[in-house]
Enzyme design. Structure first.
Site, PDB file in Angstrom:
ATOM      1  N   ARG A  17       0.628  -1.162  -0.093  1.00 37.58           N
ATOM      2  CA  ARG A  17      -0.156  -0.079  -0.027  1.00 37.58           C
ATOM      3  C   ARG A  17       0.779   1.275  -0.042  1.00 37.58           C
ATOM      4  NH1 ARG A  17      -3.971  -0.553   4.596  1.00 37.58           N
ATOM      5  NH2 ARG A  17      -2.688  -2.374   5.378  1.00 37.58           N
ATOM      6  N   ASP A 106       7.586  -1.797  11.099  1.00 39.23           N
ATOM      7  CA  ASP A 106       6.861  -0.661  10.613  1.00 39.23           C
ATOM      8  C   ASP A 106       6.051  -0.133  11.750  1.00 39.23           C
ATOM      9  OD1 ASP A 106       5.061  -2.717  11.172  1.00 39.23           O
ATOM     10  OD2 ASP A 106       4.105  -2.519   8.792  1.00 39.23           O
TER      11      ASP A 106
END
Ligand code: UD1
Ligand code: CA
Length: 459
Positions: A17, A106
């Site tokens: 994404r 992340d």
């Protein structure tokens, strides 16, 4: 710091994404790749380097992280359970009595204090697994935490696998887990891919542990921002905004004044001394270090710049790979390019550009000049409009200007060139030959060449 605890960092995923050629964990927030924050965090919890699970673009990721981590390769990426299994295999050996903390590459905003509380809670409760959860207004795509009537966690249901009722649950899995390692390996091998994504879910271990009579606990974190993960550019911006906020807050605690803190952009790598004042819309990047008592006016942009004490950087000044010493004044709208070094009390004024230029103590170039590949002696004064003509079309040539030199306005210094100490040039001089110390040079004077026709006016 626990010596029986290992950290695993999951970072094999693709990060689709982000729509990027760059691996997700190498995207920067406040000047540092996301993974650096997570590695720093791990180093505050365990002395041993974390085991990083890498897969997608692992060469670049490993090259960046280097020996700050040990590595487990996950290829192909079959889910979070599969990822942890690869890391557990790397840890190997006798795992009894050891604990394993699982982080994601992340998720960079978790505070070390929160992880320390997790470790304490885990020890205190005797859980086989303690995970972090949070309550969200919008639980979005996070895994939902299902608890039984006693409040014990029974399972985590991924958003994609949840029924309507489960989807209403606001308490979600933050993706940070502390396991007793001894049952991890066997259970991971028993996982199946019987779910909406066809992946091995780490979260399915909750059910397995409970079935074998172990305790699973959850610790709710107060501030959900700590578990904010970066899956998209929007989330990257949110994470960066939070890091910026923390950086500015720390600097204010340390004694720096911000006239409008929400407008500045300051990398987490930047240092600023006490009683410095930072105006709105300032950008400070890289290894920039600013001393104490400085004034940094609006629109100043510094990249890898070392600034001494009591320096005044006026509006719109841009500098890169430069050094500015104590009590100097720069700008407004000065451009200090790489290799610029301004000594104490130097003044560089508006619309002055410098490059590979070393200014001695007290030297001045107050207006509209280009000083490149040059040395300017102490207390020399460079008049308005002076240009070092350093480029002859092939080579960059040096200019040396001595101490106490006075360069008249609009002088062209045609390099290579040496101007001796205490020499002077007249306004508009074009200097092509070295000037001896204590000497005045002038010219070229304007002279009449021809008579001009008068233009007839059209209207
Ligand atoms: C996961 C959790 C979810 C939780 C969320 C928190 C599972 C099944 N779900 O979902 O309950 O709310 O995190 O952020 O665990 N990774 C690998 N290899 C893989 C897959 C993922 O290394 O095969 C890494 C990713 O790079 C990432 C982390 O694991 O760093 C999490 O993966 P991601 O796909 O983002 O998990 P979610 O679907 O968000
Ligand atoms: Ca996923």
């Amino acid at each position: 710091m626990s010596d029986n605890l290992d950290v695993i960092i999951l970072a094999a995923g693709l990060g689709r994404r982000m729509k990027s050629e760059t691996n997700k964990v190498l995207h920067r927030a406040a000047g540092r790749p996301l993974i650096d924050y997570v590695i720093d965090l791990a180093s505050q919890i365990s002395e041993r380097p974390p085991v990083m699970v890498v897969g997608h673009q692992r060469e670049v990721v490993q090259q960046h992280v280097g020996d700050r981590a040990r590595y487990a390769v996950q290829e192909p990426q079959l889910g979070t359970g599969h990822a942890v299994l690869q890391a557990v295999d790397v840890l190997g050996g006798d795992v009894r009595g050891r604990k394993i903390l699982i982080l994601s590459g992340d998720v960079p905003l978790t505070r070390p204090e929160t992880l320390k509380r997790l470790v304490e809670e885990h020890q205190r409760s005797g859980n086989a697994l303690t995970l972090l959860t949070m309550n969200l207004e919008d639980p979005a795509l996070y895994g939902r935490v299902v608890r039984d009537s006693d409040g014990a966690v029974t399972k985590i249901v991924e958003a994609k696998d949840a029924n309507d009722q489960q989807r209403q649950i606001r308490e979600v899995n933050a993706g940070i887990y502390l396991f007793d390692s001894e049952h991890l390996s066997d259970n991971l091998r028993r996982l199946s891919t019987n779910n909406a994504q066809g992946e091995y879910y780490l979260t399915d271990l909750i059910g397995m542990l409970r079935q074998s009579g172990k305790r699973v606990g959850a610790m709710v974190i107060d501030d959900p921002v700590e578990a904010l993960g970066v899956n998209s550019r929007t989330e990257l911006a949110s994470v960066e905004a939070e890091i910026q906020r923390r950086v500015v807050e720390r600097l204010m605690r340390e004694g720096v004044t911000f006239r409008n803190p929400s407008t500045v952009v300051i990398d987490s790598t930047v240092a600023i001394g006490v009683d410095s004042v930072v105006y709105p819309f300032v950008t400070l990047e890289g290894t920039t270090r600013i001393g104490s008592g400085c004034v940094v006016e609006p629109g100043v942009h510094l990249h890898n710049v070392t600034v001494g004490n009591n320096v005044h950087l006026k509006t719109g000044t841009v500098a890169e790979d430069a050094i500015i010493e104590d009590e100097a004044t720069v700008g407004p709208y000065a451009h200090l390019r790489p290799g610029t070094q301004l000594g104490k009390h130097v003044k560089v004024g508006n619309f002055v550009e410098t490059k590979k230029a070393v200014f001695g103590e007290g030297a001045k170039a107050s207006h509209l000049s280009y000083i490149g590949d040059a040395e300017v002696g102490a207390d020399a004064n460079i008049g308005a409009g002076t240009i070092t003509c350093n480029y002859d079309g092939e080579r960059k040539n040096p200019t040396e200007i001595g101490k106490d030199v006075f360069i008249g306005s609009d002088t062209m210094l045609v390099a290579p060139l040496k101007i001796g100490d205490n020499a002077r040039t007249g306004a508009g001089a074009v200097v092509t030959k070295d000037v001896a110390p204590d000497t005045l040079v002038v010219g070229m004077p304007a002279r009449a060449i021809r008579k001009l026709e008068r233009k007839s006016r059209k209207h």
